[in-house]
Write a protein that holds these residues in place. Structure first.
Motif, short mmCIF file in Angstrom:
data_model
loop_
_atom_site.label_atom_id
_atom_site.label_comp_id
_atom_site.label_asym_id
_atom_site.label_seq_id
_atom_site.Cartn_x
_atom_site.Cartn_y
_atom_site.Cartn_z
N ARG A 135 17.59 28.73 -19.79
CA ARG A 135 18.67 28.21 -20.64
C ARG A 135 18.80 29.04 -21.90
NH1 ARG A 135 18.88 25.50 -25.03
NH2 ARG A 135 16.63 25.13 -25.11
N LYS A 136 17.67 29.37 -22.51
CA LYS A 136 17.68 30.19 -23.71
C LYS A 136 18.13 31.62 -23.41
CE LYS A 136 14.06 27.52 -26.06
NZ LYS A 136 12.64 27.52 -26.52
N LEU A 137 17.75 32.11 -22.25
CA LEU A 137 18.11 33.49 -21.88
C LEU A 137 19.61 33.67 -21.81
CD1 LEU A 137 17.20 36.33 -20.86
CD2 LEU A 137 17.33 35.38 -18.54
N VAL A 138 20.29 32.71 -21.18
CA VAL A 138 21.75 32.84 -21.02
C VAL A 138 22.52 32.08 -22.10
CG1 VAL A 138 21.54 33.20 -18.55
CG2 VAL A 138 21.89 30.89 -19.39
N LYS A 158 31.79 25.53 -17.61
CA LYS A 158 31.50 25.61 -16.18
C LYS A 158 31.04 27.00 -15.79
CE LYS A 158 34.61 21.92 -14.60
NZ LYS A 158 35.82 21.59 -13.80
N LYS A 159 31.71 28.02 -16.34
CA LYS A 159 31.34 29.39 -16.00
C LYS A 159 29.97 29.75 -16.57
CE LYS A 159 35.19 30.04 -13.81
NZ LYS A 159 36.18 31.06 -14.12
N LYS A 160 29.68 29.28 -17.77
CA LYS A 160 28.35 29.50 -18.34
C LYS A 160 27.29 28.81 -17.49
CE LYS A 160 29.86 29.85 -23.18
NZ LYS A 160 29.80 29.22 -24.52
N ASN A 161 27.61 27.62 -17.00
CA ASN A 161 26.68 26.88 -16.15
C ASN A 161 26.41 27.62 -14.85
OD1 ASN A 161 24.99 24.71 -15.52
ND2 ASN A 161 26.63 23.57 -14.52
N GLU A 162 27.42 28.29 -14.31
CA GLU A 162 27.22 29.10 -13.11
C GLU A 162 26.22 30.22 -13.37
OE1 GLU A 162 29.80 29.23 -9.87
OE2 GLU A 162 28.85 27.34 -10.39
N ILE A 163 26.33 30.85 -14.53
CA ILE A 163 25.40 31.93 -14.88
C ILE A 163 23.99 31.36 -15.08
CG2 ILE A 163 24.91 33.80 -16.47
CD1 ILE A 163 27.43 34.12 -14.69
N PHE A 164 23.90 30.17 -15.65
CA PHE A 164 22.60 29.52 -15.78
C PHE A 164 21.98 29.24 -14.42
CE2 PHE A 164 20.49 25.29 -15.75
CZ PHE A 164 19.31 25.66 -16.38
N GLN A 165 22.79 28.74 -13.49
CA GLN A 165 22.29 28.50 -12.13
C GLN A 165 21.80 29.80 -11.48
OE1 GLN A 165 25.06 26.11 -9.74
NE2 GLN A 165 25.82 25.20 -11.61
N MET A 166 22.55 30.86 -11.72
CA MET A 166 22.15 32.16 -11.19
C MET A 166 20.81 32.59 -11.78
SD MET A 166 24.32 35.72 -11.07
CE MET A 166 24.42 35.93 -12.86
N ALA A 167 20.62 32.34 -13.06
CA ALA A 167 19.35 32.68 -13.70
C ALA A 167 18.20 31.89 -13.09
CB ALA A 167 19.44 32.42 -15.20
N MET A 168 18.43 30.63 -12.79
CA MET A 168 17.39 29.79 -12.22
C MET A 168 17.02 30.23 -10.80
SD MET A 168 16.29 27.42 -14.31
CE MET A 168 15.56 26.24 -13.17
N GLY A 194 25.10 37.07 -20.35
CA GLY A 194 24.14 36.45 -19.44
C GLY A 194 23.92 37.28 -18.20
N VAL A 195 25.00 37.80 -17.63
CA VAL A 195 24.90 38.66 -16.45
C VAL A 195 24.08 39.90 -16.75
CG1 VAL A 195 26.20 40.11 -14.85
CG2 VAL A 195 27.03 37.82 -15.41
N ASN A 196 24.35 40.53 -17.88
CA ASN A 196 23.65 41.76 -18.24
C ASN A 196 22.16 41.51 -18.45
OD1 ASN A 196 25.90 43.48 -18.13
ND2 ASN A 196 26.52 42.93 -20.21
N LYS A 197 21.80 40.35 -18.98
CA LYS A 197 20.39 40.03 -19.18
C LYS A 197 19.67 39.80 -17.85
CE LYS A 197 20.77 37.99 -23.80
NZ LYS A 197 20.71 36.73 -24.61
N LEU A 198 20.41 39.39 -16.83
CA LEU A 198 19.80 39.10 -15.53
C LEU A 198 19.73 40.34 -14.64
CD1 LEU A 198 21.54 35.68 -14.80
CD2 LEU A 198 19.19 36.05 -15.57
N TYR A 199 20.40 41.39 -15.02
CA TYR A 199 20.41 42.62 -14.21
C TYR A 199 19.04 43.28 -14.20
CZ TYR A 199 21.21 47.48 -12.96
OH TYR A 199 21.11 48.71 -12.38
N THR A 200 18.60 43.71 -13.02
CA THR A 200 17.39 44.52 -12.86
C THR A 200 17.68 45.59 -11.81
OG1 THR A 200 16.36 43.31 -11.04
CG2 THR A 200 15.96 42.46 -13.27
#
Length: 256
Positions: A135-138, A158-168, A194-200
């Motif tokens: 949650r803090k990450l995104v 809703k879109k932010k929540n989608e990115i949170f779900q992706m992070a989880m 949020g997307v950029n933080k999740l990229y690896t």
């Protein structure tokens, strides 16, 4: 050297309820780990159909072609099996699920993935710790993650929540289907961040969009134009800039 993640060959698909209506007419696309691909195209070109087919949406039926994901034939798998393998779809219009809290929803989804991998369920304390970390990450408000799924959320929430779900769920391949649709500039930046933080380097993203503005924040290495059910042009980020300035008028019939 990065590994090939997904290979799409000569993919054809129709609307299940209307088999005469072919939407995808021979898609060819290869995506490696660590790559970000943008798919652009006018309305009705097949962008959302492609994302639906890859995730197993029963509204579409594949009539020809193949899709290989991590060496596995993807089209033979049920939607939940594809999710267990690490495929995630961020919906253009996320649904509300009244009465189902975000913690229960996410813990159930996460444990189903763990079960498919032969792992034990995540304990309550570890889950809450993970949820707070992601949650803090995104940068999503804690109040949103404690409510029913998307109930009463604004479009941006809703879109932010989608990115949170992706992070989880931590997918290997994330497909973002017009995630920028209806977002103001602040929400757009928050989602892209949020997307950029999740990229690896082990993951890949497919960004489906109409507009260059999202690609100002999520930088693709590859841009593809989907037109009348076929990818007719591929290039680097400059291709999106051309579309921004010229539109789609210069496109002709799909190339063979």
């Amino acid at each position: 050297m990065s590994k090939k993640l997904i290979e799409i060959k000569n993919l054809h698909a129709v609307v299940t309820s209307n088999p005469e209506k072919e939407i995808l007419k021979g898609i060819n696309l290869s995506i490696n780990e660590g790559e970000i691909h943008a798919i652009m195209g006018p309305n009705g070109s097949g962008k959302s159909t492609l994302s639906g087919v890859l995730c197993g949406n029963p509204n579409f039926t594949v009539t020809e072609g193949e899709v290989t994901y991590k060496g596995t034939s993807l089209l033979e798998l049920e939607p939940e099996e594809r999710a267990h393998l690490g495929i995630f779809l961020s919906f253009q219009y996320p649904m509300e699920i009244p009465g189902v809290s975000m913690p229960i929803f996410m813990r159930t989804a996460l444990n189903e993935m763990r079960k498919a991998k032969g792992m034990n369920p995540i304990g309550a304390a570890d889950f809450l710790k993970l949820m707070d970390e992601k949650r803090k990450l995104v940068q999503i408000d804690k109040r949103l993650t404690s409510r029913s799924v998307n109930e009463g959320f604004s479009g941006g929430e809703k879109k932010k929540n989608e990115i949170f779900q992706m992070a989880m769920l931590d997918p290997t391949l994330a497909i973002l289907d017009e995630t920028d649709s209806g977002l103001d500039i602040d929400a757009l930046r928050a989602v892209a961040d949020g997307v950029n933080k999740l990229y690896t380097p082990e993951k890949a993203f497919v960004v489906i969009t109409h507009y260059q503005r999202l690609l100002d924040y999520i930088k693709p290495q590859f841009v593809h134009i989907l037109y009348q059910g076929t990818i007719v042009e591929s290039g680097d980020a400059s291709l999106a800039l051309r579309l921004e300035s010229e539109g789609y008028k210069w496109l002709t019939e799909p190339q063979q």
